[in-house]
Design an enzyme around this catalytic site. Structure first.
Site, PDB file in Angstrom:
ATOM      1  N   TYR A   1      33.596  31.118  45.178  1.00  0.00           N
ATOM      2  CA  TYR A   1      34.855  31.818  45.439  1.00  0.00           C
ATOM      3  C   TYR A   1      35.791  30.896  46.217  1.00  0.00           C
ATOM      4  O   TYR A   1      35.546  30.564  47.373  1.00  0.00           O
ATOM      5  CB  TYR A   1      34.614  33.108  46.225  1.00  0.00           C
ATOM      6  CG  TYR A   1      33.832  34.167  45.479  1.00  0.00           C
ATOM      7  CD1 TYR A   1      33.637  34.096  44.100  1.00  0.00           C
ATOM      8  CD2 TYR A   1      33.288  35.249  46.150  1.00  0.00           C
ATOM      9  CE1 TYR A   1      32.926  35.071  43.418  1.00  0.00           C
ATOM     10  CE2 TYR A   1      32.572  36.239  45.479  1.00  0.00           C
ATOM     11  CZ  TYR A   1      32.390  36.137  44.115  1.00  0.00           C
ATOM     12  OH  TYR A   1      31.674  37.115  43.447  1.00  0.00           O
TER      13      TYR A   1
ATOM     14  N   SER B   1      33.569  44.491  39.790  1.00  0.00           N
ATOM     15  CA  SER B   1      34.745  44.866  38.980  1.00  0.00           C
ATOM     16  C   SER B   1      34.754  46.355  38.653  1.00  0.00           C
ATOM     17  O   SER B   1      34.844  46.742  37.481  1.00  0.00           O
ATOM     18  CB  SER B   1      34.807  44.032  37.699  1.00  0.00           C
ATOM     19  OG  SER B   1      35.230  42.718  37.961  1.00  0.00           O
ATOM     20  N   PRO B   2      34.702  47.222  39.654  1.00  0.00           N
ATOM     21  CA  PRO B   2      34.652  48.665  39.398  1.00  0.00           C
ATOM     22  C   PRO B   2      35.956  49.262  38.881  1.00  0.00           C
ATOM     23  O   PRO B   2      35.964  50.423  38.457  1.00  0.00           O
ATOM     24  CB  PRO B   2      34.309  49.242  40.774  1.00  0.00           C
ATOM     25  CG  PRO B   2      34.878  48.243  41.738  1.00  0.00           C
ATOM     26  CD  PRO B   2      34.651  46.909  41.098  1.00  0.00           C
TER      27      PRO B   2
ATOM     28  N   GLY C   1      36.463  45.179  30.402  1.00  0.00           N
ATOM     29  CA  GLY C   1      36.215  43.890  29.762  1.00  0.00           C
ATOM     30  C   GLY C   1      35.885  42.831  30.791  1.00  0.00           C
ATOM     31  O   GLY C   1      35.559  43.117  31.945  1.00  0.00           O
TER      32      GLY C   1
ATOM     33  N   PHE D   1      41.956  49.339  34.533  1.00  0.00           N
ATOM     34  CA  PHE D   1      42.194  50.459  33.618  1.00  0.00           C
ATOM     35  C   PHE D   1      43.013  51.556  34.289  1.00  0.00           C
ATOM     36  O   PHE D   1      43.672  52.346  33.619  1.00  0.00           O
ATOM     37  CB  PHE D   1      40.875  51.026  33.087  1.00  0.00           C
ATOM     38  CG  PHE D   1      39.926  51.509  34.143  1.00  0.00           C
ATOM     39  CD1 PHE D   1      40.016  52.798  34.659  1.00  0.00           C
ATOM     40  CD2 PHE D   1      38.925  50.680  34.623  1.00  0.00           C
ATOM     41  CE1 PHE D   1      39.138  53.240  35.631  1.00  0.00           C
ATOM     42  CE2 PHE D   1      38.034  51.115  35.594  1.00  0.00           C
ATOM     43  CZ  PHE D   1      38.143  52.396  36.105  1.00  0.00           C
TER      44      PHE D   1
END
Length: 310
Positions: free
Chosen positions: A54, A219-220, A224, A230
């Site tokens: 990171y 990535s909750p 994709g 979303f």
């Protein structure tokens, strides 16, 4: 305070079900980063996730500098980091030499003497489990790492590694969100001639539950492979957002909280990795940590994401 605290099985750790992820921490100034970390602590988050790739290590150093890392602060935290990806060279490396060197770098940047948990970041097809076992044993004997786990690994990969190492693997971090649900899709539509019935993860969720391995969802809020959030995406997920907004209104929380609550509603006690750099959004997410959706609401959201309920 909405965050729940659970024991990480086969450890002495009691961890929040929300995790502050630090992949984008260097996007913030030191003052902003400190505010975000302290907000997390105030919300009851005691678990902080890192990785040596990171920001090419800069995120770990930024974290330590922002919080003015010292023994008093350190004892309030569970620190987890990951290694095994050589991002500059574009390959994976589970060699003993690389694991040991990676941990030394992580500890130096985080300004701590030890990690609570070390994860192997992505599966290395060239892994020699005996080498990994030697590295883990040395790290544990030296007091540099207390517990070990993996990330993005299937049952066979975990079982192969576990065969050689005496330490119990306690964590598997994997992608999971309302809009990315391979963890549960094939189980729901087993033996049907649909795309959803394809088993893309070798039933890893059930495997981890059977073997007392804590799942962590990265990535909750994404769909994709880093395809974007979303939530608020009315082009690709109009029905999903309509349903989420409706349920959010009922509980008087934000859509972010509902996205979190959908994951935490699962009985596997999945930890949610929050990668946001926005302190208010982190607070909003934490309001979903202890929000118990009804079974009907959970399935309604799953179906609105475009999934089949046979």
């Amino acid at each position: 305070m909405n965050v729940k605290v659970y024991p990480i099985k086969n450890t002495e750790l009691h961890a929040s079900n929300m995790i502050m992820g630090n992949m984008r921490l260097t996007q913030l100034s030191l003052a902003e980063a400190e505010n975000l970390i302290r907000t997390a602590l105030e919300e009851g988050i005691n678990f902080f996730d890192h990785a040596d790739i990171y920001g090419q290590g800069r995120c770990e150093a930024h974290f330590a500098d922002a919080i003015q890392m010292n023994p008093a602060i350190r004892e309030k935290m569970i620190l987890q980091s990951k290694c095994g990806i050589r991002s500059k060279e574009n390959y994976y490396d589970f060699s003993k030499e690389h694991i040991l060197a990676s941990v030394d770098g992580i500890l130096k940047r985080l300004k701590t003497d030890y990690l609570d948990i070390l994860l192997l970041h992505r599966p290395d097809p060239l892994m020699e489990p005996e080498e990994v076992a030697e590295a883990f044993q040395q790290l544990q004997d030296q007091g540099k790492v207390n517990y070990f786990g993996v990330s993005n690994q299937n049952p066979a990969q975990i079982a192969l590694l576990q065969k050689y190492i005496p330490q119990k693997l306690v964590v598997n971090q994997i992608q999971f969100s309302i809009a990315h649900t391979p963890l549960i899709d094939s189980g729901i539509s087993l033996n049907m001639k649909t795309d959803q019935s394809l088993n893309r993860d070798s039933s890893i969720l059930e495997y981890c539950r059977l073997h007392d391995i804590t799942m962590q969802a990265w990535s909750p809020f994404q769909h994709g492979m880093f395809s974007g959030p979303f939530l608020g995406d009315l082009i690709h997920f109009p029905e999903l957002n309509k349903v989420i907004d409706s349920i959010a209104e009922k509980y008087e929380v934000t859509n972010t909280a509902i996205a979190v609550a959908w994951i935490t509603r699962h009985p596997a006690n999945i930890q949610v990795v929050l990668g946001t750099t926005n302190a208010q959004r982190l607070k909003d997410a934490c309001k979903g940590a202890d929000l118990s959706l009804t079974r009907e609401e959970w399935y309604r959201i799953y179906k609105a994401a475009g999934n089949l309920i046979p």
